[in-house]
Design an enzyme around this catalytic site. Structure first.
Site, PDB file in Angstrom:
ATOM      1  N   HIS A 106       0.858  -1.195   0.000  1.00  0.00           N
ATOM      2  CA  HIS A 106       0.000   0.000   0.000  1.00  0.00           C
ATOM      3  C   HIS A 106       0.885   1.234   0.000  1.00  0.00           C
ATOM      4  O   HIS A 106       1.832   1.330   0.781  1.00  0.00           O
ATOM      5  CB  HIS A 106      -0.900   0.037   1.245  1.00  0.00           C
ATOM      6  N   ASP A 132     -15.884   2.429   6.908  1.00  0.00           N
ATOM      7  CA  ASP A 132     -14.867   3.431   6.563  1.00  0.00           C
ATOM      8  C   ASP A 132     -15.431   4.460   5.600  1.00  0.00           C
ATOM      9  O   ASP A 132     -15.154   5.648   5.710  1.00  0.00           O
ATOM     10  CB  ASP A 132     -13.628   2.765   5.954  1.00  0.00           C
ATOM     11  N   ARG A 139     -15.625  12.435   8.522  1.00  0.00           N
ATOM     12  CA  ARG A 139     -14.366  13.087   8.934  1.00  0.00           C
ATOM     13  C   ARG A 139     -14.069  14.285   8.048  1.00  0.00           C
ATOM     14  O   ARG A 139     -13.584  15.314   8.501  1.00  0.00           O
ATOM     15  CB  ARG A 139     -13.209  12.081   8.866  1.00  0.00           C
ATOM     16  N   SER A 177      -8.396   3.617   8.916  1.00  0.00           N
ATOM     17  CA  SER A 177      -9.108   3.716   7.641  1.00  0.00           C
ATOM     18  C   SER A 177      -8.353   2.933   6.550  1.00  0.00           C
ATOM     19  O   SER A 177      -8.927   2.104   5.840  1.00  0.00           O
ATOM     20  CB  SER A 177      -9.241   5.202   7.281  1.00  0.00           C
ATOM     21  N   LYS A 209      -9.280  -1.374   5.062  1.00  0.00           N
ATOM     22  CA  LYS A 209      -9.532  -1.746   3.665  1.00  0.00           C
ATOM     23  C   LYS A 209      -8.492  -2.752   3.177  1.00  0.00           C
ATOM     24  O   LYS A 209      -8.809  -3.709   2.484  1.00  0.00           O
ATOM     25  CB  LYS A 209      -9.512  -0.486   2.790  1.00  0.00           C
TER      26      LYS A 209
HETATM   27  N1  URA Z   1      -6.578   7.434   2.959  1.00  0.00           N
HETATM   28  C1  URA Z   1      -7.532   6.662   3.511  1.00  0.00           C
HETATM   29  O1  URA Z   1      -7.926   5.646   2.965  1.00  0.00           O
HETATM   30  N2  URA Z   1      -8.036   7.066   4.699  1.00  0.00           N
HETATM   31  C2  URA Z   1      -7.636   8.172   5.330  1.00  0.00           C
HETATM   32  O2  URA Z   1      -8.131   8.448   6.399  1.00  0.00           O
HETATM   33  C3  URA Z   1      -6.645   8.970   4.740  1.00  0.00           C
HETATM   34  C4  URA Z   1      -6.114   8.567   3.540  1.00  0.00           C
END
Ligand code: URA
Length: 434
Positions: A82, A161, A168, A183, A187
């Site tokens: 990632h 999320d 957010r 977050s 994923k």
């Molecule tokens: N990328 C994400 O997937 N979540 C965040 O909170 C910030 C960047």
């Protein structure tokens, strides 16, 4: 358990239990807890931080809010990478096929670009026919047959999320290490992987601008991974200037193919090989990093990485002939060479400004609903540390629309810094955390 009691406890700086966090997240996802209470809890997390246990519980609850993948029937390690995102960041198209060619399953779920950073899915869609919206059974077939699939986020993955991120965004609670980390990791870990390599970018073109902030984010995500029984390493890599020499969707696919053919620029090749090597070590394909690096170089030399990417392109509906014939990729109709007005050494190429310039030409999205022009972008002829003469081209812009070029040029005028004295190129990799 009442939502208000959970909010009060967090407001008063007491650590929440995994059960409390799970209750809140799962009921918020089912719309049994309203946005105003979730906003209050997010602000309490933002202001008071979270322990590692709380962050792990939050990640787990967000991951469990939707579908999680299970590849236990596939005989081999499942490892992904990632990146926190940058300009010219195209390592996925290089390392995912290389890792697959080495025997690793790579179930990669990526996002689209927004603002100055490009998105993996947009770049893939510049390949004529390439489909990033596979069903889960199709994704499984990809993994079984190509050991790699590159798809987009589905609505079933971590729906909590999606809801919390939107909240957010409008409650000024994005910039929180535990919330960002939970977050991202909710994923990624829903992909059903055993291990993860994090590429945390640092510098003017990165989400995290300082080394200290980047390390803190990496450390938080590594702690989450460990807390959930996964092996995670984090590489802190440079994003003060774009990675590689090309920025733009089809242009980055072209540069990735060149890199898989062993003809890529040094910086992009080195970062991609290093990330892939860590994937091989985490996946226990190689015992040491040196052995893994050697293996990755061999897979480039033998063309096995390129073949793996060709197979992914073909199986996901793309035209596999692009691998040999770059003319099949979308190309912009016009070019403009941007010249240096002074002689000296390139001391800075402001990655964020280059990314915004590419976006203004149409390569990226200003808003979530902006339409992408896959053909436009830039080629950098000089990188930090290179000597340049007045009148020599610093970059070439590939564009379709004169008005868009003009806005991009305004930015480019302040993106380059030329110094009279020689300048050292910044390091590519600052630190490796595990
Ligand atoms: N990328 C994400 O997937 N979540 C965040 O909170 C910030 C960047």
């Amino acid at each position: 358990m009442r939502a208000v009691d959970i909010i009060r406890k967090k407001r008063d700086r007491e650590a929440l239990s995994a059960a409390e966090i799970h209750h809140f997240v799962s009921n918020y996802t089912k719309e049994l807890i309203p946005d105003y209470q979730a906003s209050a809890l997010l602000m309490a997390f933002f202001l008071n931080g979270a322990t590692v246990d709380e962050t792990v519980a939050l990640t787990n609850a967000m991951m469990q809010s939707g579908a999680t993948m299970d590849w236990s029937d596939l005989p081999g390690p499942k490892v992904d990478k990632h990146s926190t995102g940058g300009v010219g960041d195209k390592t996925s198209f290089i390392l995912a096929p290389l890792a697959a060619a080495a025997g690793i399953y790579v179930p990669m779920i990526s996002g689209r670009g927004l603002g100055h950073t490009g998105g993996t899915l947009d770049k893939l869609e510049s390949i004529p026919g390439f489909n990033v919206n596979l069903s889960l059974p199709q994704f499984r077939t990809m993994l079984k047959e190509a050991r790699c699939g590159l798809i987009g986020q589905t609505k079933d993955i971590a729906p909590a999320d999606k809801k919390l991120y939107a909240l957010r965004d409008v409650t000024a609670t994005v910039e929180s290490y535990p919330l960002i980390s939970a977050s991202i990791m909710s994923k990624k870990l829903a992909e059903g992987i055993d291990a993860l390599v994090l590429d945390v970018k640092t510098g003017v073109g990165a989400f995290m601008k300082t080394l200290e902030d980047s390390k803190r984010l990496a450390r938080t995500m590594i702690d989450i991974g460990k807390g959930m029984g996964k092996s995670v390493v984090g590489l802190i890599t440079d994003m003060n200037q774009p990675l590689g020499n090309w920025v733009g969707n089809s242009l980055e696919i072209f540069e990735s193919l060149e890199t898989l053919k062993g003809r890529g620029p040094k910086d992009l090749t080195e970062v991609s090989v290093e990330l892939a090597a860590h994937m091989l070590v985490l996946g226990k394909i190689s015992r040491t990093l040196d052995e893994a690096r050697q293996k990755v170089h061999e897979l480039i030399k033998s063309g096995a990485g390129l073949e793996a990417f060709r197979k992914v392109i073909q199986m996901q509906g793309g035209n596999p002939k692009v691998v040999e014939d770059y003319k099949l990729l979308p190309a912009a109709s016009k070019q403009f060479r941007f010249h240096s007005i002074s002689s000296g050494f390139v001391a800075g190429i402001h990655a964020e400004k280059i990314g915004i310039a590419a976006m203004l030409m149409g390569a990226g999205r200003e808003r979530v609903d902006s339409v992408i022009d896959h053909s436009v972008g830039l080629q950098l002829h000089k990188k930090i540390g290179d000597a340049v003469n007045a009148g020599e081209a610093l970059c070439t812009m590939y564009y379709n629309d004169e008005g868009r070029l003009a806005s991009a040029l305004e930015l480019l005028n302040s993106a380059y810094l030329i110094s009279a004295a020689p300048v050292k190129a910044p390091p590519l990799i600052y630190e490796v955390l595990d």
